[in-house]
Design a protein around this motif. Structure first.
Motif, short mmCIF file in Angstrom:
data_model
loop_
_atom_site.label_atom_id
_atom_site.label_comp_id
_atom_site.label_asym_id
_atom_site.label_seq_id
_atom_site.Cartn_x
_atom_site.Cartn_y
_atom_site.Cartn_z
N PHE A 133 0.82 -1.20 0.00
CA PHE A 133 0.00 0.00 0.00
C PHE A 133 0.87 1.26 0.00
N ARG A 134 2.18 1.08 0.08
CA ARG A 134 3.10 2.21 -0.02
C ARG A 134 3.68 2.35 -1.43
N ALA A 135 3.19 1.55 -2.36
CA ALA A 135 3.80 1.45 -3.68
C ALA A 135 3.87 2.79 -4.41
N LEU A 136 2.89 3.65 -4.23
CA LEU A 136 2.85 4.93 -4.95
C LEU A 136 3.14 6.12 -4.04
N GLY A 137 3.55 5.86 -2.82
CA GLY A 137 3.82 6.95 -1.91
C GLY A 137 2.57 7.46 -1.22
N ARG A 138 2.71 8.59 -0.57
CA ARG A 138 1.63 9.20 0.20
C ARG A 138 0.83 10.13 -0.71
N PRO A 139 -0.49 9.94 -0.83
CA PRO A 139 -1.29 10.84 -1.67
C PRO A 139 -1.47 12.20 -0.99
#
Length: 674
Positions: free
Chosen positions: A85-91
């Motif tokens: 769930f960290r794959a794309l960073g923090r939205p």
């Protein structure tokens, strides 16, 4: 009906300068290629990412992109820990979480609570790629990955669990999913308006816990806001009491509905009477621990202009390249199909489409649909000239609506077509007939088939439509859904009597003969629906035998959250009428009785004959056991048969022949209803 600003009237967010992504990114490398340092919104979904408007994450993602937001997708993440769930960073703004186009429990389990081996929304059809109760699991892992980021849940799994609900898989009443998921906000139904408004307000710096006025949302609240008037939802006259914009109806609380089935039934009835966007009031329900769930009125339906633009966004109409060409069964089913409308005013009690999409039909324009056909013809690989469907939840509610907008805005009927078609409802299929004719006349289009289920009680009101349909748009078989033959079950389903089926069949057979075509109706039936007796199923089996139908696969009733028939199953009470404690209805619940009801539908299967013989003797109908044409089951048993009958799904039959269903009820990308 309340007015609503145009869905696309907002000033685009500053990140619009990055332009349109070829596919919404699923990796940091894709983000870097687009020049992004972060996503504004990250969508977490239990489905494979297919950039097609029939897949919820694509439609939502492209809509937010059209408003200038950078949207990333985390598809079918491993859920054992938070790292995926960290794959794309923090939205920058929020996580949007959905189980996908199907409820994760319906997706994974049969009506007999057996695990399915496949998943149509996964590459290769592989099962087990999403957790049970996906929304809850994804929300938990997202919080672990990034503390403090707002969590917004939506999609059909969240939508149908927005209040306390009976859960078939655990056989108990559960709290609102907003509470269990610890979500900041739930968006229910067709939530485009709320989603866009929410994104822009968060982008302006407004805290999510201050956004409490969006229609189509639910959230945890404490206490009644100043200036609001509360009505007691247990009052049987609450539905006819006056309403204003600051009126809220208090439903019996979670602890009450968990312990009192009559109160559960009453809460269900009240909820369904408060679903018309024109007159619905806010609802509130205590969830225990001093927490209320507040449910705002339903969203205002999209206009035709808004629908057109939504479906004309730059979808690639194919799976993300990361899947390397692996087959995704749900995509194959809708690859060459087109959504022309949303919503359903049928109100079938076993179906949740009305509760999710609403009763008011939202239509696309003729020009927009024709333009999409041309886009498929010109851009989608593998197109051979056949459009597989022009439809929606049903095939033939396109542009059907109440004749009087004031009547529509004040109506609290649960169905526009039961017990009979409302005189205020237009049943003119002329616009749909014209659309069919123009679609099949387009260059490069060899044929246009109709794959969505036809609502035949509406179709018989317009024989010209039936003629057009039967002559040009049936590929040998046409599916319709009588569901049963007996009055008792049909009334609790809110379905028309079997006589209407016969009227439609007469038109179908006549127009097929005139066209020189051998074509067949495929009727769907449902076993073990609340209110169905063994005698009802016997009579249905005799009707099937008399009419030469031999079902290959049969569907047993599956109690899904929020459906009225689920309330009947759980409470043994009928929420279609004012609730009375002493007025009970029977529901086939035991495994043996549910198997028996399915066996009646498959009366011709030798594996079912021992069970049927035993039941017929117990019912005093041993006269139906024998080897003549008048008998239902033979007295002999072929060698190697007679084992325990196994339940199957998707009742699909063809006269004199067997047809196997390729899709199960509710499994298509938000569009099929039978």
């Amino acid at each position: 009906m309340h007015a609503a600003p145009n869905l696309f009237s907002h000033r685009p967010y500053w990140a619009q300068r990055f332009g349109t992504a070829p596919f919404l990114p699923m990796s940091r490398d894709e983000m870097a290629a687009l020049g992004w340092d972060a996503c504004d919104v990250i969508l977490v979904t239990g489905d494979a990412y297919v950039d097609h408007p029939s897949f919820g994450m694509a439609l939502v993602g492209r809509l937010l992109e059209a408003h200038g937001f950078r949207v990333g997708i985390i598809s079918q993440p491993a859920w054992e820990d938070a790292e995926p769930f960290r794959a794309l960073g923090r939205p920058n703004l929020f996580f949007g979480i959905t189980a996908g186009n199907m409820d994760s429990m319906v997706n994974r389990y049969t009506a007999d609570r057996k695990i399915r081996s496949d998943d149509a929304y996964t590459p290769g059809g592989e099962g087990g790629r999403r957790p049970d109760r996906s929304v809850l699991v994804y929300a938990q892992r997202t919080r672990e990955a990034f503390k403090g980021v707002p969590i917004v849940i939506g999609g059909i799994e969240a939508s149908l669990r927005r209040l306390a609900h009976y859960d078939y898989w655990s056989d108990k009443v559960r709290r609102s999913i907003v509470v269990d998921a610890k979500a900041d906000l739930l968006l229910y139904g067709n939530a485009e308006r709320a989603l866009v408004e929410l994104a822009h307000r968060l982008a302006r710096g407004e805290p999510i816990d201050a956004i409490r006025d969006l229609r189509g949302t639910a959230f945890v609240a404490k206490g009644l806001p100043e200036g609001w008037r509360e009505l007691d939802g247990r009052d049987p006259e609450v539905a006819v009491k006056g309403a204003h914009e600051r009126t809220v109806v208090r439903l019996p609380g979670y602890e009450q509905v968990r312990g009192d089935e009559a109160l559960y039934a009453h809460a269900s009835r009240t909820l369904h009477l408060e679903t018309n966007p024109g007159n619905a009031r806010a609802l509130v329900q205590d969830q225990g621990g001093g927490r209320d769930v507040w449910l705002n009125p339903p969203p205002i339906p999209l206009t035709t202009k808004e629908m057109d633009r939504l479906y004309e966004l730059p979808y690639r109409r194919r799976p993300h390249p990361a899947y390397e060409g692996k087959r995704i069964p749900a995509y194959e089913m809708i690859r060459f199909s087109i959504t022309i409308m949303r919503g359903c005013f049928g109100g079938c009690t076993f179906c949740s489409i009305t509760e999710h999409e609403g009763r008011i039909i939202q239509n696309r324009s003729e020009g927009s649909v024709l333009h999409e056909i041309e886009a498929i013809r010109d851009t989608v690989p593998g197109f051979t000239g056949s459009i597989s469907d022009l439809g929606g939840p049903t095939a033939n509610m396109y542009r059907l609506a109440c004749k009087d907008p004031q009547v529509e805005a004040a109506c609290r009927r649960l169905s526009c077509v039961f017990p009979d078609i409302c005189p205020s409802l237009s049943t003119d299929h002329g616009p749909l007939t014209a659309l069919y004719r123009k679609a099949r006349a387009l260059p490069g289009v060899k044929r246009v088939l109709i794959g969505s289920g036809v609502r035949y009680d509406l179709a018989v009101r317009d024989p010209e439509y039936v003629k057009e349909l039967v002559t040009h748009h049936v590929g040998g078989y046409l599916k319709i859904a009588p569901e049963h033959t007996e009055k008792g079950p049909l009334e609790l389903m809110m379905k028309p009597g079997i006589g209407v089926y016969h009227k439609f069949k007469e038109l179908f057979d006549r127009f097929s003969a005139e066209a020189g075509k051998e074509q067949y109706l495929i009727p769907y039936f449902i076993a073990a629906h609340p209110g169905t007796t063994d005698e009802d199923m016997l009579n249905l089996a005799l009707w099937l035998k008399q009419n030469g139908f031999r079902p290959d696969q049969v569907q047993a009733f599956l109690p899904t959250p929020m459906a009225l028939a689920t309330t009947m199953y759980h409470t043994a009470r009928n929420p279609l009428r004012r609730i009375r404690r002493e007025a009970l209805i029977a529901s086939p619940k035991g495994l043996r009785q549910r198997r028996l009801h399915k066996a009646f539908l498959r009366y011709h299967d030798p594996d079912n004959w021992p069970l049927l013989r035993e039941a017929l003797k117990a019912m005093g109908r041993a006269d139906l056991i024998g080897n003549g044409k008048r008998h239902l089951v033979p007295s002999f048993q072929p060698a190697g048969t007679g084992g325990r009958p196994e339940g199957t799904r998707g009742a699909v039959v063809k006269k004199k022949r067997v047809v196997t269903a390729k899709s199960r009820r509710g499994s298509s990308p938000g569009r099929r209803k039978r």
